[in-house]
Design a protein around this motif. Structure first.
Motif, PDB file in Angstrom:
ATOM      1  N   ASN A  58      -4.911 -11.122 -12.295  1.00 39.16           N
ATOM      2  CA  ASN A  58      -4.755 -10.056 -11.505  1.00 39.16           C
ATOM      3  C   ASN A  58      -5.550  -9.619 -10.604  1.00 39.16           C
ATOM      4  OD1 ASN A  58      -5.784  -8.508 -14.262  1.00 39.16           O
ATOM      5  ND2 ASN A  58      -5.623  -7.240 -12.622  1.00 39.16           N
ATOM      6  N   TYR A  59      -5.454  -8.974  -9.447  1.00 44.22           N
ATOM      7  CA  TYR A  59      -6.381  -8.529  -8.442  1.00 44.22           C
ATOM      8  C   TYR A  59      -6.142  -7.205  -7.921  1.00 44.22           C
ATOM      9  CZ  TYR A  59      -6.690 -13.622  -7.979  1.00 44.22           C
ATOM     10  OH  TYR A  59      -7.055 -14.950  -8.309  1.00 44.22           O
ATOM     11  N   ALA A  60      -7.311  -6.424  -7.533  1.00 46.71           N
ATOM     12  CA  ALA A  60      -7.246  -5.343  -6.857  1.00 46.71           C
ATOM     13  C   ALA A  60      -6.646  -5.627  -5.584  1.00 46.71           C
ATOM     14  CB  ALA A  60      -8.499  -4.902  -6.553  1.00 46.71           C
ATOM     15  N   ASP A  61      -5.657  -4.616  -4.892  1.00 45.08           N
ATOM     16  CA  ASP A  61      -4.773  -4.597  -3.849  1.00 45.08           C
ATOM     17  C   ASP A  61      -5.751  -5.114  -2.796  1.00 45.08           C
ATOM     18  OD1 ASP A  61      -2.394  -2.231  -4.557  1.00 45.08           O
ATOM     19  OD2 ASP A  61      -2.455  -4.232  -5.208  1.00 45.08           O
ATOM     20  N   SER A  62      -6.941  -4.571  -2.619  1.00 43.64           N
ATOM     21  CA  SER A  62      -7.740  -4.788  -1.532  1.00 43.64           C
ATOM     22  C   SER A  62      -8.462  -6.226  -1.452  1.00 43.64           C
ATOM     23  CB  SER A  62      -9.253  -3.747  -1.580  1.00 43.64           C
ATOM     24  OG  SER A  62      -9.814  -4.058  -2.609  1.00 43.64           O
ATOM     25  N   VAL A  63      -8.236  -6.771  -2.304  1.00 43.73           N
ATOM     26  CA  VAL A  63      -8.617  -8.338  -2.205  1.00 43.73           C
ATOM     27  C   VAL A  63      -7.665  -9.396  -2.479  1.00 43.73           C
ATOM     28  CG1 VAL A  63     -10.815  -7.552  -3.100  1.00 43.73           C
ATOM     29  CG2 VAL A  63      -9.288  -8.771  -4.814  1.00 43.73           C
ATOM     30  N   LYS A  64      -6.242  -9.042  -2.598  1.00 45.61           N
ATOM     31  CA  LYS A  64      -5.222  -9.909  -2.935  1.00 45.61           C
ATOM     32  C   LYS A  64      -5.032 -10.740  -1.619  1.00 45.61           C
ATOM     33  CE  LYS A  64      -2.286  -7.732  -5.908  1.00 45.61           C
ATOM     34  NZ  LYS A  64      -1.385  -6.653  -6.373  1.00 45.61           N
ATOM     35  N   GLY A  65      -4.965 -12.006  -1.803  1.00 41.36           N
ATOM     36  CA  GLY A  65      -4.743 -13.085  -0.682  1.00 41.36           C
ATOM     37  C   GLY A  65      -6.104 -13.430  -0.297  1.00 41.36           C
ATOM     38  N   ARG A  66      -7.103 -12.786  -0.490  1.00 37.59           N
ATOM     39  CA  ARG A  66      -8.279 -13.144   0.214  1.00 37.59           C
ATOM     40  C   ARG A  66      -9.391 -14.064  -1.024  1.00 37.59           C
ATOM     41  NH1 ARG A  66     -11.814  -9.813   2.195  1.00 37.59           N
ATOM     42  NH2 ARG A  66     -10.924  -7.769   0.759  1.00 37.59           N
ATOM     43  N   PHE A  67      -9.537 -13.444  -2.237  1.00 41.56           N
ATOM     44  CA  PHE A  67     -10.068 -13.658  -3.215  1.00 41.56           C
ATOM     45  C   PHE A  67      -9.223 -14.304  -4.103  1.00 41.56           C
ATOM     46  CE2 PHE A  67     -13.478 -10.171  -3.185  1.00 41.56           C
ATOM     47  CZ  PHE A  67     -13.804 -10.163  -1.711  1.00 41.56           C
TER      48      PHE A  67
END
Length: 121
Positions: A58-67
């Protein structure tokens, strides 16, 4: 004694990429969740990404698709591939692991010392 050692931080231009690594060592029976947090000056520490021993992420919304977070269980290592970096990604990045040191133990949190990521605009 358990240690988490991060590496891979540095200076990168906006739009660039970095790959962070965090290796766990010492007397470890099993590692459950491994996480990356970050903390920028004057801000609270925030969860960036997490991965379970089975590979759920799971990812923070701010990094989804980049990290992208990944792990190598045999090497007791977690990675964070960071692409399309933005100035607001600049922070000290910390590795966290919930692990057991022996079979009857419970999950305990351990932290790395942090690695600095600087993004120039």
């Amino acid at each position: 004694q358990v240690q988490l050692v991060e590496s891979g931080g540095g200076l990168v231009q906006a739009g660039g990429s970095l790959r962070l690594s965090c290796a766990a060592s010492g007397s470890i029976f099993s590692i459950n969740v491994m996480r990356w947090y970050r903390q920028a000056p004057g801000k609270q520490r925030e969860l960036v990404a997490a991965i379970t021993s089975g590979g759920s992420t799971n990812y923070a919304d701010s990094v989804k698709g980049r990290f992208t977070i990944s792990r190598d269980n045999a090497k007791k290592t977690v990675y964070l591939q960071m692409n399309s970096l933005k100035p607001e990604d600049a922070a000290n990045y910390y590795c966290n692991a919930a692990l057991r040191r022996w079979p009857a133990d419970y999950d305990r949190d351990y932290w790395g010392q942090g690695t600095q990521v600087t993004v120039s605009s």
